[in-house]
Write a protein that holds these residues in place. Structure first.
Motif, PDB file in Angstrom:
ATOM      1  N   SER A   1       0.853  -1.192   0.000  1.00 17.29           N
ATOM      2  CA  SER A   1       0.000   0.000   0.000  1.00 17.29           C
ATOM      3  C   SER A   1       0.893   1.247   0.000  1.00 17.29           C
ATOM      4  O   SER A   1       2.064   1.190   0.367  1.00 17.29           O
ATOM      5  CB  SER A   1      -1.004  -0.016   1.153  1.00 17.29           C
ATOM      6  OG  SER A   1      -0.361  -0.110   2.380  1.00 17.29           O
ATOM      7  N   VAL A   2       0.293   2.341  -0.425  1.00 20.29           N
ATOM      8  CA  VAL A   2       1.077   3.540  -0.726  1.00 20.29           C
ATOM      9  C   VAL A   2       0.709   4.632   0.272  1.00 20.29           C
ATOM     10  O   VAL A   2      -0.475   4.969   0.400  1.00 20.29           O
ATOM     11  CB  VAL A   2       0.776   4.008  -2.179  1.00 20.29           C
ATOM     12  CG1 VAL A   2       1.560   5.263  -2.520  1.00 20.29           C
ATOM     13  CG2 VAL A   2       1.096   2.889  -3.167  1.00 20.29           C
ATOM     14  N   GLU A   3       1.708   5.147   0.954  1.00 20.99           N
ATOM     15  CA  GLU A   3       1.416   6.198   1.933  1.00 20.99           C
ATOM     16  C   GLU A   3       1.721   7.574   1.341  1.00 20.99           C
ATOM     17  O   GLU A   3       2.698   7.741   0.596  1.00 20.99           O
ATOM     18  CB  GLU A   3       2.208   5.987   3.221  1.00 20.99           C
ATOM     19  CG  GLU A   3       1.546   4.937   4.096  1.00 20.99           C
ATOM     20  CD  GLU A   3       1.930   5.063   5.556  1.00 20.99           C
ATOM     21  OE1 GLU A   3       1.410   5.962   6.251  1.00 20.99           O
ATOM     22  OE2 GLU A   3       2.749   4.250   5.981  1.00 20.99           O
ATOM     23  N   ILE A   4       0.861   8.511   1.699  1.00 19.57           N
ATOM     24  CA  ILE A   4       1.038   9.899   1.251  1.00 19.57           C
ATOM     25  C   ILE A   4       0.797  10.837   2.436  1.00 19.57           C
ATOM     26  O   ILE A   4       0.184  10.438   3.428  1.00 19.57           O
ATOM     27  CB  ILE A   4       0.048  10.272   0.122  1.00 19.57           C
ATOM     28  CG1 ILE A   4      -1.408  10.023   0.588  1.00 19.57           C
ATOM     29  CG2 ILE A   4       0.358   9.525  -1.163  1.00 19.57           C
ATOM     30  CD1 ILE A   4      -2.456  10.654  -0.305  1.00 19.57           C
ATOM     31  N   ILE A   5       1.281  12.048   2.291  1.00 19.76           N
ATOM     32  CA  ILE A   5       0.922  13.112   3.237  1.00 19.76           C
ATOM     33  C   ILE A   5      -0.381  13.722   2.717  1.00 19.76           C
ATOM     34  O   ILE A   5      -0.468  14.089   1.537  1.00 19.76           O
ATOM     35  CB  ILE A   5       2.032  14.182   3.301  1.00 19.76           C
ATOM     36  CG1 ILE A   5       3.336  13.556   3.811  1.00 19.76           C
ATOM     37  CG2 ILE A   5       1.596  15.364   4.174  1.00 19.76           C
ATOM     38  CD1 ILE A   5       4.558  14.443   3.624  1.00 19.76           C
ATOM     39  N   ASP A   6      -1.396  13.810   3.565  1.00 16.56           N
ATOM     40  CA  ASP A   6      -2.672  14.403   3.139  1.00 16.56           C
ATOM     41  C   ASP A   6      -2.527  15.930   3.195  1.00 16.56           C
ATOM     42  O   ASP A   6      -2.651  16.553   4.252  1.00 16.56           O
ATOM     43  CB  ASP A   6      -3.802  13.922   4.044  1.00 16.56           C
ATOM     44  CG  ASP A   6      -5.146  14.513   3.606  1.00 16.56           C
ATOM     45  OD1 ASP A   6      -5.156  15.395   2.730  1.00 16.56           O
ATOM     46  OD2 ASP A   6      -6.180  14.092   4.160  1.00 16.56           O
ATOM     47  N   GLN A   7      -2.280  16.518   2.004  1.00 19.41           N
ATOM     48  CA  GLN A   7      -1.975  17.961   1.963  1.00 19.41           C
ATOM     49  C   GLN A   7      -3.210  18.830   2.189  1.00 19.41           C
ATOM     50  O   GLN A   7      -3.078  20.032   2.450  1.00 19.41           O
ATOM     51  CB  GLN A   7      -1.290  18.304   0.639  1.00 19.41           C
ATOM     52  CG  GLN A   7       0.009  17.534   0.475  1.00 19.41           C
ATOM     53  CD  GLN A   7       0.843  17.993  -0.700  1.00 19.41           C
ATOM     54  OE1 GLN A   7       0.718  19.116  -1.191  1.00 19.41           O
ATOM     55  NE2 GLN A   7       1.733  17.121  -1.162  1.00 19.41           N
TER      56      GLN A   7
ATOM     57  N   LEU B   1      -5.309  15.695  -2.278  1.00 21.49           N
ATOM     58  CA  LEU B   1      -4.537  15.233  -1.111  1.00 21.49           C
ATOM     59  C   LEU B   1      -3.064  15.241  -1.500  1.00 21.49           C
ATOM     60  O   LEU B   1      -2.178  15.524  -0.693  1.00 21.49           O
ATOM     61  CB  LEU B   1      -4.949  13.816  -0.699  1.00 21.49           C
ATOM     62  CG  LEU B   1      -6.238  13.657   0.104  1.00 21.49           C
ATOM     63  CD1 LEU B   1      -7.464  13.949  -0.718  1.00 21.49           C
ATOM     64  CD2 LEU B   1      -6.321  12.262   0.709  1.00 21.49           C
ATOM     65  N   VAL B   2      -2.818  14.884  -2.750  1.00 23.13           N
ATOM     66  CA  VAL B   2      -1.496  15.100  -3.360  1.00 23.13           C
ATOM     67  C   VAL B   2      -1.691  16.059  -4.517  1.00 23.13           C
ATOM     68  O   VAL B   2      -2.742  16.034  -5.166  1.00 23.13           O
ATOM     69  CB  VAL B   2      -0.869  13.782  -3.883  1.00 23.13           C
ATOM     70  CG1 VAL B   2      -0.475  12.876  -2.747  1.00 23.13           C
ATOM     71  CG2 VAL B   2      -1.815  13.072  -4.841  1.00 23.13           C
ATOM     72  N   ARG B   3      -0.705  16.900  -4.756  1.00 27.32           N
ATOM     73  CA  ARG B   3      -0.817  17.848  -5.863  1.00 27.32           C
ATOM     74  C   ARG B   3       0.596  18.300  -6.210  1.00 27.32           C
ATOM     75  O   ARG B   3       1.558  17.895  -5.559  1.00 27.32           O
ATOM     76  CB  ARG B   3      -1.755  19.019  -5.565  1.00 27.32           C
ATOM     77  CG  ARG B   3      -1.995  19.416  -4.153  1.00 27.32           C
ATOM     78  CD  ARG B   3      -0.821  20.084  -3.474  1.00 27.32           C
ATOM     79  NE  ARG B   3      -0.310  21.182  -4.288  1.00 27.32           N
ATOM     80  CZ  ARG B   3       0.919  21.619  -4.247  1.00 27.32           C
ATOM     81  NH1 ARG B   3       1.806  21.083  -3.415  1.00 27.32           N
ATOM     82  NH2 ARG B   3       1.329  22.619  -5.000  1.00 27.32           N
ATOM     83  N   GLY B   4       0.708  19.145  -7.229  1.00 25.18           N
ATOM     84  CA  GLY B   4       2.036  19.487  -7.742  1.00 25.18           C
ATOM     85  C   GLY B   4       2.377  18.491  -8.847  1.00 25.18           C
ATOM     86  O   GLY B   4       2.203  17.268  -8.669  1.00 25.18           O
ATOM     87  N   ALA B   5       2.838  19.005  -9.981  1.00 22.72           N
ATOM     88  CA  ALA B   5       2.987  18.164 -11.170  1.00 22.72           C
ATOM     89  C   ALA B   5       3.805  16.884 -10.932  1.00 22.72           C
ATOM     90  O   ALA B   5       3.340  15.782 -11.263  1.00 22.72           O
ATOM     91  CB  ALA B   5       3.589  19.001 -12.303  1.00 22.72           C
ATOM     92  N   PRO B   6       5.002  16.966 -10.340  1.00 22.86           N
ATOM     93  CA  PRO B   6       5.785  15.728 -10.193  1.00 22.86           C
ATOM     94  C   PRO B   6       5.135  14.715  -9.252  1.00 22.86           C
ATOM     95  O   PRO B   6       5.151  13.506  -9.511  1.00 22.86           O
ATOM     96  CB  PRO B   6       7.126  16.222  -9.630  1.00 22.86           C
ATOM     97  CG  PRO B   6       7.203  17.653 -10.066  1.00 22.86           C
ATOM     98  CD  PRO B   6       5.799  18.157  -9.987  1.00 22.86           C
TER      99      PRO B   6
ATOM    100  N   ALA C   1       5.221  19.429  -3.461  1.00 21.81           N
ATOM    101  CA  ALA C   1       4.717  19.320  -4.833  1.00 21.81           C
ATOM    102  C   ALA C   1       5.464  18.255  -5.630  1.00 21.81           C
ATOM    103  O   ALA C   1       5.089  17.949  -6.764  1.00 21.81           O
ATOM    104  CB  ALA C   1       4.840  20.666  -5.544  1.00 21.81           C
ATOM    105  N   THR C   2       6.533  17.734  -5.043  1.00 24.29           N
ATOM    106  CA  THR C   2       7.372  16.744  -5.728  1.00 24.29           C
ATOM    107  C   THR C   2       7.493  15.536  -4.793  1.00 24.29           C
ATOM    108  O   THR C   2       6.726  15.407  -3.848  1.00 24.29           O
ATOM    109  CB  THR C   2       8.757  17.353  -6.021  1.00 24.29           C
ATOM    110  OG1 THR C   2       9.400  17.658  -4.764  1.00 24.29           O
ATOM    111  CG2 THR C   2       8.643  18.649  -6.824  1.00 24.29           C
TER     112      THR C   2
END
Ligand code: MRU
Length: 368
Positions: free
Chosen positions: A19-25, A51-56, A170-171
């Motif tokens: 599973s993939v973890e992200i920071i909830d922006q 929740l994720v954004r920014g092109a990269p 963003a990256t």
């Protein structure tokens, strides 16, 4: 980058190995929270709801989204459906298309029982490469800041204006426009950043300010309309922004309002640089204004605003009269003629076809 002393990337594989973890922006700057993506539907939602954004980071998340889809079903129909679902989440940043194509090419011709592993490997490679690219942008952009600093009264900080959030959030890490600032700060070169609040979603006030605050970089948040005034009064030495899509001719598409900063910069003789990883370049396009699709988001982002009240509760309030319609264009295009230089992982070049082709001769045939 570090959050309260712990090193983080913006996306990583969880301890379960899949599973993939992200920071909830969407919860920043008031709460630092991470969340797990376990299906392609969740990955698509994370991109669309920002929740994720920014092109990269959009590109890296989409790549992992395909891996999650193949984990559930490695068949061709699943691959195509997941690709199409992810591709429609956000139309402007070209990294999304680039990352999806890269994973699809990697799994093409693989037996079904290998596809998931290959997709995860490719997504991890995209994420790792982004970190290296952004670090390199930081080093090349540091040269730009150093040169400006050399021309200032000794001891005076370099005043840098940035728009939106093109930082590490963003990256995958480091950021694009903010990477040179982090490198300069790390070298002890004095910088001060003017942070445009970046209505309607306030990526500057919420995310860039949070990043710079966490890393001890001197900064001041200003309303989006302050840039021209600051430049007229000699308070900006250089503008550095990011981009979601760059044409082969050097036009750059970035968060709405970037174009107005470039116009003010030109009128006041302030250098205007754009920092970009090469996956942001759309080598098939030559006219950014005519050809780049501009995302239009929910007007609610304009009519309402979220913040923390004095009790500490995060709430949303309405700004406009009931019944007033609103429009929400997410991006604008700054023509290449207004761009002083492009800061890439391979160095700084002119925002021209020759400038870009000189740094990326391998893309010359696509751009022709
Ligand atoms: O709508 P967002 O927050 O995804 O927009 C982000 C930007 O405009 C950034 O400047 C751009 O993606 C470059 S980020 C390295």
């Amino acid at each position: 980058m570090n959050v309260n002393g712990t090193p983080y990337r913006t996306i990583w594989l969880a301890d379960d190995g899949w599973s993939v973890e992200i920071i909830d922006q969407t919860r920043l700057p008031h709460h630092f929270a991470t969340t797990r993506l376990t299906t392609v539907v969740e990955a698509a939602h994370a991109i669309k709801a920002m929740l994720v954004r920014g092109a990269p980071l959009i590109g890296a998340t989409a790549a992992y989204g395909l891996a999650l889809a193949l984990r559930d079903d490695p068949g061709d129909a699943s691959l195509v459906a997941a690709h199409d679902q992810l591709l429609t989440t956000r139309p402007t940043a070209v990294n999304l298309r680039w990352a999806l194509q890269r994973v699809r090419q990697a799994v093409a011709g693989q037996p079904l029982d290998r596809r998931m592993a290959v997709a995860y490997r490719e997504a991890a490679a995209i994420a790792d490469e982004d970190v290296a690219i952004c670090r390199s942008i930081g080093d090349h952009g540091f040269g730009v800041i150093q040169a400006i600093h050399a021309g200032l009264v000794p001891g005076r900080p370099v005043n840098i204006l940035t728009h939106c959030n093109a930082g590490w959030l963003a990256t995958v890490d480091w950021g694009t426009a903010l990477a040179p600032i982090y490198v300069a700060h790390g070298h002890g070169l004095p910088v001060h950043v003017w942070v445009d609040e970046t209505r309607p979603r306030n990526q500057g006030a919420s995310l860039t300010a949070w990043e710079l605050n966490s890393h001890g970089v001197p900064h001041t948040v200003v309303v989006d309309n302050a840039g021209g005034h600051l430049m007229q009064h000699g308070l900006v030495d250089v503008c550095i922004v990011g981009t979601d899509r760059t044409t082969a001719t050097g036009d750059v598409c970035n968060k709405i309002g970037t174009y107005l900063k470039a116009l003010a910069a030109r009128d006041n003789g302030v250098p205007f640089y754009v920092a970009l990883p090469s996956p942001t370049i759309d080598w098939t396009l030559r006219d950014g204004v005519a050809e780049i699709p501009i995302e239009q988001r929910d007007p609610c982002e304009v009519t309402h605003i979220a913040g923390r009240d004095e009790t500490g509760r995060v709430c949303t309030i309405q700004l406009v009269p009931h019944g007033s319609p609103a429009a929400n264009f997410g991006f604008d295009v700054t023509p290449a003629r207004l761009v002083t230089g492009l800061i890439t992982e391979r160095g700084v070049c002119a925002a021209t076809p020759d400038g870009l082709a000189g740094l990326f001769p391998d893309q010359r045939s696509v751009a022709a």
